[in-house]
Design a protein around this motif. Sequence first.
Motif, short mmCIF file in Angstrom:
data_model
loop_
_atom_site.label_atom_id
_atom_site.label_comp_id
_atom_site.label_asym_id
_atom_site.label_seq_id
_atom_site.Cartn_x
_atom_site.Cartn_y
_atom_site.Cartn_z
N LYS A 1 59.49 83.51 12.39
CA LYS A 1 60.94 83.65 12.50
C LYS A 1 61.56 83.82 11.11
O LYS A 1 62.41 84.69 10.91
CB LYS A 1 61.53 82.41 13.19
CG LYS A 1 63.02 82.47 13.37
CD LYS A 1 63.55 81.21 14.03
CE LYS A 1 65.06 81.24 14.09
NZ LYS A 1 65.61 79.98 14.58
N SER A 2 61.11 83.03 10.17
CA SER A 2 61.60 83.13 8.80
C SER A 2 61.29 84.49 8.21
O SER A 2 62.11 85.10 7.52
CB SER A 2 60.99 82.02 7.96
OG SER A 2 61.37 82.14 6.62
N SER A 3 60.11 85.00 8.48
CA SER A 3 59.71 86.32 8.00
C SER A 3 60.59 87.41 8.59
O SER A 3 61.02 88.32 7.89
CB SER A 3 58.25 86.57 8.35
OG SER A 3 57.87 87.87 8.04
N ARG A 4 60.87 87.32 9.87
CA ARG A 4 61.75 88.31 10.52
C ARG A 4 63.15 88.27 9.92
O ARG A 4 63.76 89.30 9.66
CB ARG A 4 61.82 88.04 12.02
CG ARG A 4 60.58 88.45 12.76
CD ARG A 4 60.72 88.22 14.25
NE ARG A 4 59.47 88.46 14.93
CZ ARG A 4 59.01 87.74 15.92
NH1 ARG A 4 59.72 86.71 16.37
NH2 ARG A 4 57.86 88.02 16.48
N ARG B 1 67.28 90.59 6.34
CA ARG B 1 68.13 90.42 5.14
C ARG B 1 67.80 91.50 4.11
O ARG B 1 68.70 92.06 3.48
CB ARG B 1 67.94 89.02 4.55
CG ARG B 1 68.78 88.74 3.35
CD ARG B 1 70.26 88.68 3.70
NE ARG B 1 71.01 88.37 2.50
CZ ARG B 1 72.17 88.87 2.21
NH1 ARG B 1 72.76 89.67 3.06
NH2 ARG B 1 72.77 88.57 1.09
N VAL B 2 66.53 91.80 3.93
CA VAL B 2 66.12 92.85 2.99
C VAL B 2 66.69 94.19 3.43
O VAL B 2 67.24 94.95 2.62
CB VAL B 2 64.58 92.92 2.86
CG1 VAL B 2 64.13 94.19 2.18
CG2 VAL B 2 64.06 91.71 2.10
N ASN B 3 66.62 94.50 4.72
CA ASN B 3 67.19 95.75 5.24
C ASN B 3 68.69 95.81 5.00
O ASN B 3 69.23 96.85 4.61
CB ASN B 3 66.87 95.92 6.72
CG ASN B 3 65.41 96.21 6.97
OD1 ASN B 3 64.70 96.70 6.10
ND2 ASN B 3 64.95 95.89 8.16
N GLN B 4 69.35 94.69 5.24
CA GLN B 4 70.80 94.62 5.02
C GLN B 4 71.13 94.84 3.54
O GLN B 4 72.03 95.61 3.21
CB GLN B 4 71.33 93.26 5.48
CG GLN B 4 72.82 93.08 5.30
CD GLN B 4 73.28 91.68 5.66
OE1 GLN B 4 72.47 90.79 5.94
NE2 GLN B 4 74.57 91.47 5.66
N LEU B 5 70.37 94.21 2.66
CA LEU B 5 70.61 94.37 1.22
C LEU B 5 70.32 95.79 0.75
O LEU B 5 71.03 96.33 -0.10
CB LEU B 5 69.76 93.37 0.43
CG LEU B 5 70.18 91.91 0.56
CD1 LEU B 5 69.17 91.00 -0.12
CD2 LEU B 5 71.57 91.69 -0.02
N GLU B 6 69.30 96.42 1.31
CA GLU B 6 68.99 97.81 0.95
C GLU B 6 70.14 98.73 1.37
O GLU B 6 70.51 99.63 0.62
CB GLU B 6 67.68 98.26 1.61
CG GLU B 6 66.45 97.69 0.95
CD GLU B 6 65.16 98.05 1.68
OE1 GLU B 6 65.22 98.49 2.86
OE2 GLU B 6 64.10 97.89 1.07
#
Length: 156
Positions: free
Chosen positions: A53-56, A61-66
């Motif tokens: 869950k944490s990984s997902r 979050r990474v996608n959002q930041l990108e």
Amino acid sequence: MKKKGVQVKTTEKETEGLASETEAVTPEDSAESMDSLRERLALSQSRAEELLKSSREACERVNQLETELRLAVESYRRLMVEQNPEVIPELISGQTVEEINRSLELSRKLVARVKQSLEKEAVLARVPLGQASRQKPDFSSLSAREKIKYAVGGTN
């Protein structure tokens, strides 16, 4: 030895050691041991689910930041185009701020070279100021009437 999809390889020495251990264990001990193993398994599965869950969440979050970074870089590019009207907007490009800065610098240099080239051409094409030419006008193509009008100061 196989347990629920997990394959464990053992050597003959380990098998002998396991056999001697199992002979010394009573049924009550093995029941307690199984309960303990089940608890550990449940804890491990719970921890694995938490990590998944944490990984997902981290991936989201990474996608959002990108996405936010792409928008910020595009906004920066538009700002650089507005702030530098002398450069051609199509020459300013890049996926990062550094790439945009490099392309902006190259665009500025290109504009400076073009300006310099145009100034050189203008200097070479300049006609010096001064008196008009001292040649007589050519009246050979004019009719007699046009020649008279010109002499009197009339218009054609």
